[in-house]
Design a protein around this motif. Structure first.
Motif, PDB file in Angstrom:
ATOM      1  N   TYR A 345      -4.675 -20.211  15.322  1.00  0.00           N
ATOM      2  CA  TYR A 345      -3.993 -19.576  16.457  1.00  0.00           C
ATOM      3  C   TYR A 345      -2.588 -19.113  16.036  1.00  0.00           C
ATOM      4  O   TYR A 345      -1.655 -19.131  16.835  1.00  0.00           O
ATOM      5  CB  TYR A 345      -3.877 -20.566  17.620  1.00  0.00           C
ATOM      6  CG  TYR A 345      -5.203 -21.037  18.145  1.00  0.00           C
ATOM      7  CD1 TYR A 345      -5.882 -20.321  19.126  1.00  0.00           C
ATOM      8  CD2 TYR A 345      -5.802 -22.185  17.637  1.00  0.00           C
ATOM      9  CE1 TYR A 345      -7.114 -20.751  19.613  1.00  0.00           C
ATOM     10  CE2 TYR A 345      -7.028 -22.624  18.109  1.00  0.00           C
ATOM     11  CZ  TYR A 345      -7.677 -21.901  19.095  1.00  0.00           C
ATOM     12  OH  TYR A 345      -8.906 -22.327  19.568  1.00  0.00           O
ATOM     13  N   SER A 346      -2.482 -18.675  14.785  1.00  0.00           N
ATOM     14  CA  SER A 346      -1.177 -18.304  14.253  1.00  0.00           C
ATOM     15  C   SER A 346      -0.600 -17.072  14.942  1.00  0.00           C
ATOM     16  O   SER A 346       0.618 -16.944  15.075  1.00  0.00           O
ATOM     17  CB  SER A 346      -1.281 -18.061  12.748  1.00  0.00           C
ATOM     18  OG  SER A 346      -2.219 -17.021  12.477  1.00  0.00           O
ATOM     19  N   GLU A 347      -1.437 -16.160  15.403  1.00  0.00           N
ATOM     20  CA  GLU A 347      -0.928 -14.926  16.001  1.00  0.00           C
ATOM     21  C   GLU A 347      -0.134 -15.198  17.270  1.00  0.00           C
ATOM     22  O   GLU A 347       0.882 -14.548  17.534  1.00  0.00           O
ATOM     23  CB  GLU A 347      -2.090 -13.979  16.303  1.00  0.00           C
ATOM     24  CG  GLU A 347      -3.163 -14.582  17.182  1.00  0.00           C
ATOM     25  CD  GLU A 347      -4.312 -13.622  17.424  1.00  0.00           C
ATOM     26  OE1 GLU A 347      -5.197 -13.967  18.225  1.00  0.00           O
ATOM     27  OE2 GLU A 347      -4.302 -12.535  16.814  1.00  0.00           O
ATOM     28  N   HIS A 348      -0.563 -16.186  18.043  1.00  0.00           N
ATOM     29  CA  HIS A 348       0.162 -16.519  19.270  1.00  0.00           C
ATOM     30  C   HIS A 348       1.513 -17.142  18.945  1.00  0.00           C
ATOM     31  O   HIS A 348       2.530 -16.828  19.582  1.00  0.00           O
ATOM     32  CB  HIS A 348      -0.668 -17.467  20.126  1.00  0.00           C
ATOM     33  CG  HIS A 348      -1.990 -16.899  20.548  1.00  0.00           C
ATOM     34  ND1 HIS A 348      -2.109 -15.919  21.510  1.00  0.00           N
ATOM     35  CD2 HIS A 348      -3.255 -17.172  20.126  1.00  0.00           C
ATOM     36  CE1 HIS A 348      -3.387 -15.612  21.680  1.00  0.00           C
ATOM     37  NE2 HIS A 348      -4.107 -16.364  20.842  1.00  0.00           N
ATOM     38  N   LEU A 350       3.300 -16.787  16.151  1.00  0.00           N
ATOM     39  CA  LEU A 350       4.180 -15.779  15.577  1.00  0.00           C
ATOM     40  C   LEU A 350       4.735 -14.843  16.647  1.00  0.00           C
ATOM     41  O   LEU A 350       5.869 -14.371  16.566  1.00  0.00           O
ATOM     42  CB  LEU A 350       3.428 -14.970  14.519  1.00  0.00           C
ATOM     43  CG  LEU A 350       3.064 -15.703  13.229  1.00  0.00           C
ATOM     44  CD1 LEU A 350       2.244 -14.809  12.332  1.00  0.00           C
ATOM     45  CD2 LEU A 350       4.308 -16.176  12.514  1.00  0.00           C
ATOM     46  N   GLU A 351       3.924 -14.583  17.648  1.00  0.00           N
ATOM     47  CA  GLU A 351       4.385 -13.718  18.732  1.00  0.00           C
ATOM     48  C   GLU A 351       5.530 -14.355  19.498  1.00  0.00           C
ATOM     49  O   GLU A 351       6.503 -13.692  19.865  1.00  0.00           O
ATOM     50  CB  GLU A 351       3.216 -13.420  19.676  1.00  0.00           C
ATOM     51  CG  GLU A 351       3.588 -12.535  20.856  1.00  0.00           C
ATOM     52  CD  GLU A 351       2.414 -12.318  21.789  1.00  0.00           C
ATOM     53  OE1 GLU A 351       2.619 -11.690  22.841  1.00  0.00           O
ATOM     54  OE2 GLU A 351       1.294 -12.785  21.455  1.00  0.00           O
ATOM     55  N   ASN A 376       0.496 -16.846   4.210  1.00  0.00           N
ATOM     56  CA  ASN A 376       1.385 -16.276   5.225  1.00  0.00           C
ATOM     57  C   ASN A 376       2.809 -16.810   5.149  1.00  0.00           C
ATOM     58  O   ASN A 376       3.630 -16.497   6.013  1.00  0.00           O
ATOM     59  CB  ASN A 376       0.827 -16.539   6.631  1.00  0.00           C
ATOM     60  CG  ASN A 376       0.684 -18.022   6.935  1.00  0.00           C
ATOM     61  OD1 ASN A 376       1.140 -18.870   6.184  1.00  0.00           O
ATOM     62  ND2 ASN A 376       0.028 -18.323   8.037  1.00  0.00           N
ATOM     63  N   GLN A 379       5.418 -13.962   4.953  1.00  0.00           N
ATOM     64  CA  GLN A 379       5.654 -13.242   6.206  1.00  0.00           C
ATOM     65  C   GLN A 379       6.429 -14.085   7.209  1.00  0.00           C
ATOM     66  O   GLN A 379       7.324 -13.588   7.895  1.00  0.00           O
ATOM     67  CB  GLN A 379       4.317 -12.807   6.809  1.00  0.00           C
ATOM     68  CG  GLN A 379       3.522 -11.864   5.915  1.00  0.00           C
ATOM     69  CD  GLN A 379       2.169 -11.504   6.523  1.00  0.00           C
ATOM     70  OE1 GLN A 379       1.768 -12.098   7.510  1.00  0.00           O
ATOM     71  NE2 GLN A 379       1.495 -10.546   5.924  1.00  0.00           N
ATOM     72  N   ASP A 405       3.460  -5.653   8.431  1.00  0.00           N
ATOM     73  CA  ASP A 405       2.650  -6.234   9.490  1.00  0.00           C
ATOM     74  C   ASP A 405       3.486  -6.919  10.554  1.00  0.00           C
ATOM     75  O   ASP A 405       2.996  -7.202  11.640  1.00  0.00           O
ATOM     76  CB  ASP A 405       1.664  -7.245   8.882  1.00  0.00           C
ATOM     77  CG  ASP A 405       0.720  -6.572   7.903  1.00  0.00           C
ATOM     78  OD1 ASP A 405       0.525  -5.354   8.036  1.00  0.00           O
ATOM     79  OD2 ASP A 405       0.195  -7.263   7.011  1.00  0.00           O
ATOM     80  N   SER A 408       5.362  -5.481  14.666  1.00  0.00           N
ATOM     81  CA  SER A 408       4.953  -5.690  16.056  1.00  0.00           C
ATOM     82  C   SER A 408       5.615  -6.913  16.674  1.00  0.00           C
ATOM     83  O   SER A 408       5.674  -7.039  17.894  1.00  0.00           O
ATOM     84  CB  SER A 408       3.432  -5.845  16.149  1.00  0.00           C
ATOM     85  OG  SER A 408       3.003  -6.948  15.361  1.00  0.00           O
ATOM     86  N   TYR A 409       6.105  -7.822  15.827  1.00  0.00           N
ATOM     87  CA  TYR A 409       6.723  -9.031  16.343  1.00  0.00           C
ATOM     88  C   TYR A 409       8.211  -8.860  16.622  1.00  0.00           C
ATOM     89  O   TYR A 409       8.833  -9.715  17.212  1.00  0.00           O
ATOM     90  CB  TYR A 409       6.545 -10.198  15.355  1.00  0.00           C
ATOM     91  CG  TYR A 409       5.104 -10.549  15.114  1.00  0.00           C
ATOM     92  CD1 TYR A 409       4.265 -10.857  16.173  1.00  0.00           C
ATOM     93  CD2 TYR A 409       4.587 -10.551  13.828  1.00  0.00           C
ATOM     94  CE1 TYR A 409       2.940 -11.170  15.960  1.00  0.00           C
ATOM     95  CE2 TYR A 409       3.263 -10.872  13.600  1.00  0.00           C
ATOM     96  CZ  TYR A 409       2.433 -11.181  14.658  1.00  0.00           C
ATOM     97  OH  TYR A 409       1.131 -11.501  14.449  1.00  0.00           O
TER      98      TYR A 409
END
Length: 953
Positions: A345-348, A350-351, A376, A379, A405, A408-409
């Motif tokens: 669930y890394s995308e959440h 990082l967001e 990662n 990043q 990449d 977007s963050y």
């Protein structure tokens, strides 16, 4: 019109709505109309004075309104404790509206007034036993706010009776009031807790909910007592349709599972079903929290963990920031069990690292450990470092490298950047160091990249005024020790750091480890003389550094000097001798300033090397000018100080695992003769001190002064200054300090780093080194041209590769067994680097339950004692102590000793008779006269001596 007539007129007109006094609404309107602070303060003072007059009125309506206005003004900070007795009068009113105002004011004013609360006991008992339910309800509400320990012990029985009241409203209030009584008077738990448990079977649902609420709070302190309720509570969890009750039951079970692990298997299925069927976010979160805090999720329970995380992901889709925060909070708890649970669930996470809400950023930063891996890390570190860039540098895209990449963050609205606190920025740096060094740097893609990151972190710390130099320096030192292939680049980085005047001034903490690395691995430096000249160019700034940092500079400079003079140990000529003489004399000048430091560590190290450097100068001057080899003092003696062993990383606790030699004797004196001399010297010193103290206050009269006498100084002519002993002590102390302040061998207690200005001396040389470019210092691996920003921020640099390089990383050497990470708490790497957290403030609204911490149900209750009996017992003990004291004193012959004895029960004896049967009369003893200490005579009864000293008094 007299005052009595005026009051009568007001009383007649009040029922018709004609009121001349200001009501509460008038007071509020008046406060709002006076917006100027001065006029408002004046208005409030006038209102207070009006209330002082109104509360003294015999009219209860007027008194009630005055108390209500005082309760409102109390919220503005005005003290109303002076009106406590008037509040009691309003509380005792028979009208409910007036009584309610009285209890409202009592809740605000009577919390800390124990004397007034003693007068309310009978009033509270009367209201609790009233036939009107509204009076009972308002009394219960007041008790829960003003209850104290004495008051709780008096009214507990009356409140317990209300548990069987006919109205559920009263039963519910009584249950909640009993919780406050338990907090102040824990002894009530022994007898009245079962009565509280009976309310779980009450027919009214609100009463059951209130009971579960109280039991849930008690379970946080005494969960063992509530284990027997588990079956009944389990049935309520399966049958309840009330979300609030279910939440409380889940909290209750999370406390019970800590003392009864067998509940886990029974609760897991119903909690998961409740979580999947419920639509309430609060209940879903509480189900997850129950599974986590109740230890129902093990490190290998991937299935249960995924079910919880899938439910929490729905929180992130909501617009409510509170749901996002509690979702991250649950993520954090699950990630602490096993970081692999949240890795997918890394995308959440990082967001939320760049969320507009700072609290959400902080929580996302705390759980970022669980998603870091070797793929990662690059990043994530970049994303964190971008937040440290000042906003003015972040406005133009040209100042920041292409984020790829991560674009977007980044925050989309650049006009209103989020204001980050210094604590959060510090946590970012510490988090970068923590995730990068985890598992012996297994996630680092390339160490060249990580060294550039550390360099940028130093720059960002200076820009943001952060004190993170110690942590960054420890990372630089650890990498230099563990990665041999990167030591050349590490040394070049440390040289740029220690020769940067901006770093020396603004982030001196990083210098400690950097100068150590430069000295320990100085073999990578070619022109060490230039480096020494550059370091000593900051001489005046260095001596102002902290003593712990400055003490590392001394051996590091000597190590650099050693490697420089021994670069080519077979070559020697007059030019080389001249260069070494100049640099040696330059170091001597620096060490001479340090040799008079008030810090013993700096003074000792500088003096040791200072003497050796002077021997080097003598050896060079005496050396044959035609010799082709340098003096042996440079090639043999100097390297022997530093080239014995190579430093390697040691596992934690290794020193403790080294066995103690069997023949080690630390008790036997090594040299008895010296020991005897030391003992004699110590006794002699003590005798001198005693003689000095005895004669400290002796004057020409030849006697010691008492504390109340004064010391007369001077020449014996009577013209001295009168001083008390303490003043004379202070004078002598100041004289001694003044005499010793210039003594270089006297160590003061001053904790600040201070270097005394050296005495004027002729300079050995005029430091004119050969051509030196301050920004050009040669390294074996290449030439460094000044300080160069890393590619993380400067767009002109090449983009770093993410491909991981295979390098040798030294692991800790294990001595005497398996490594124990926590065996040595004093080691630098015994604890992982964790972000610092601010100290939590005490919550004023939190209920104090400290009285239940040490409460033991197994111990017998303490018997209650009557106050009258307690006073009698105190008096008896006092008389007993006085009698024993009188017996122990050496009394004079004329003194009279009074002994109190307990009368023994004696049977009545028949009177003695003579031969004829007539009773014999006893002779009366004569009273003897004693003389008291005042000289007056008085007659006392003679007292028989005590035969048995063990008699009870």
């Amino acid at each position: 019109m007299s005052s009595q007539t005026r009051n009568e007129v007001k009383a007649r007109l009040r029922p018709f709505g004609i009121v001349f006094e200001k009501s509460l609404s008038d007071l509020v309107k008046g406060i709002r109309s006076h917006k100027d602070p001065e006029s408002q303060a004046k208005f409030l003072q006038e209102a207070i004075q009006e209330c002082r007059k109104e509360v003294r009125s015999s009219d209860m309506d007027l008194k009630t309104m005055a108390v209500l206005k005082l309760a409102y003004l109390e919220m503005y900070g005005f003290d109303m404790s002076w009106a406590n007795f008037h509040v009691l009068e309003v509380m005792s009113s028979s009208k409910f509206q007036q009584k309610r105002v009285g209890y409202l004011a009592a809740i605000q004013a009577l919390k800390n007034d124990n004397d007034v609360l003693m007068l309310t006991t009978n009033l509270l008992k009367k209201d609790l036993n009233s036939s009107k339910s509204v009076d009972v309800g308002v009394a219960l509400s007041g008790i829960s706010s003003i209850v104290t320990t004495p008051l709780a012990s008096d009214i507990t029985d009356d409140v317990i009776k209300m548990l069987n009241h006919s109205k559920p409203y009263i039963r519910k209030k009584a249950i909640l009031t009993m919780f406050k009584i338990f907090l102040k008077y824990p002894e009530a738990l022994r007898t009245h807790l079962p009565r509280l448990f009976d309310k779980l079977n009450d027919e009214d649902q609100s009463v059951v909910t209130a009971t579960i609420t109280v039991i849930c709070e008690l379970s946080k302190k005494t969960p063992k007592v509530l284990i027997n309720l588990a079956p009944q509570l389990y049935d309520l969890l399966n049958t309840s349709n009330n979300n609030w009750m279910s939440i409380r039951l889940l909290k209750l079970f999370s406390s019970l599972t800590s003392v009864e692990p067998r509940l886990k298997n029974k609760l897991l299925k119903p909690v998961l079903e409740l979580m999947s069927t419920s639509k309430a976010s609060s209940l879903i979160y509480e189900c997850v929290n129950c599974l986590v805090t109740g230890n129902m999720i093990d490190e290998n329970d991937y299935e249960v963990a995924n079910l919880c995380l899938e439910e929490l992901v729905e929180f992130f889709k909501e617009k409510d920031q509170n749901l996002k925060y509690v979702g991250l909070l649950a993520f954090f708890k699950i990630g602490k069990i096993n970081p692999e649970f949240i890795s997918s669930y890394s995308e959440h996470i990082l967001e939320y690292l760049v969320d507009d809400d700072l609290t959400i950023r902080e929580k996302a930063l705390a759980i970022v450990d669980g998603i870091v891996n070797d793929e990662n890390l690059f990043q994530i570190v970049k994303l964190l470092m971008i937040q440290l860039v000042p906003p003015q540098e972040n406005e133009n895209d040209s100042n920041i490298e292409d984020h790829g990449d991560l674009s977007s963050y980044l925050p989309q609205n650049k006009n209103t950047p989020v204001v980050l606190t210094d604590q959060y920025k510090t946590n970012i740096i510490l988090k970068i160091l923590e995730i990068s060094s985890r598992d012996n740097y297994s996630n680092i893609p390339t160490f060249e990249w990580y060294i550039a990151v550390l360099t940028d972190l130093i720059d960002l710390s200076i820009v943001n005024n952060l004190i993170t130099g110690y942590e960054i320096g420890e990372q630089i030192r650890d990498i230099a020790i563990r990665v041999p292939s990167i030591r050349g680049q590490i040394v070049s980085t440390t040289i740029k750091i220690i020769t940067n005047e901006n770093i020396v001034l603004k982030l001196p903490q990083v210098l400690k480890e950097c100068i150590w690395v430069a000295g320990e691995y100085s073999s990578f430096i070619k022109n060490g003389d230039d480096l020494i000249y550059k370091i000593l160019s900051f001489e005046n700034k260095l001596i102002q550094l902290d003593s712990e940092i400055l003490s590392i500079y001394i051996p590091a400079i000597m190590k650099i000097f050693n490697n420089y003079v021994n670069k080519d140990s077979n070559y020697w000529d007059n030019d080389k001798a001249e260069i070494i003489l100049k640099i040696t004399k330059k170091i001597i000048l620096f060490f001479e300033k340090l040799s008079i430091s008030r810090h013993f560590e700096i003074q000792e190290r500088s003096v040791e090397f200072l003497e050796f450097l002077k021997l080097i100068i003598d050896a060079i001057n005496e050396h044959d000018s035609n010799a082709i080899e340098p003096p042996l003092l440079l090639t043999v003696a100097l390297p022997s100080f530093f080239n014995s062993w190579e430093l390697k990383p040691i596992s934690l606790g290794s020193q403790k695992r080294i066995p103690i030699p069997g023949d080690l004797d630390l008790d036997t004196v090594i040299n008895p003769d010296v020991w005897e001399e030391l003992i004699d010297q110590e006794s002699e010193d003590e005798s001198i001190i005693e003689e000095f103290e005895e004669g400290l206050y002796e004057d020409q009269g030849g006697y010691e002064l008492d504390d109340h006498e004064t010391y007369i100084g001077g020449n014996g002519n009577g013209n001295g200054i009168e001083r008390s002993p303490s003043e004379e002590n202070e004078r002598r102390k100041n004289e001694r300090l003044e005499r010793l302040k210039d003594d270089p061998y006297y160590l003061s207690n001053d904790s600040h780093s201070q270097i005394l200005s050296p005495k004027s001396r002729n300079e050995l040389i005029s430091p004119t080194p050969r051509s030196l470019t301050p920004t050009l210092i040669e390294i074996d691996d290449g030439v460094l041209n000044g300080h160069k920003s890393s590619s993380l921020i400067n767009k002109s640099d090449k983009k770093l590769k993410k491909k991981k390089k295979n390098v040798v990383i030294l692991s800790d050497e294990v001595i005497g067994g398996v490594d124990q990470p926590n065996s040595d708490p004093d080691s630098d790497r015994s604890k992982p680097i964790k972000p610092t957290t601010t100290k939590k403030r005490k919550n004023v609204l939190k209920i104090d339950s400290s009285n239940l911490d040490n409460f033991d149900f197994d111990s017998p209750p303490e018997p209650e004692k009557d106050e009258g009996l307690l006073e009698v017992e105190k008096l008896r003990k006092k008389l007993e102590s006085n009698s024993i004291t009188n017996q122990s004193l050496d009394s004079k012959p004329n003194d009279e000793v009074i002994v109190i004895r307990k009368k023994k029960d004696k049977k009545k004896k028949k009177p003695k008779t003579d031969e004829n049967g007539n009773p014999i009369e006893k002779k009366k003893k004569k009273k003897r006269t004693t003389t008291s200490t005042e000289g007056t005579s008085e007659q006392v009864e003679p007292v028989e001596p005590v035969v048995n000293p063990t008699d009870e008094y």
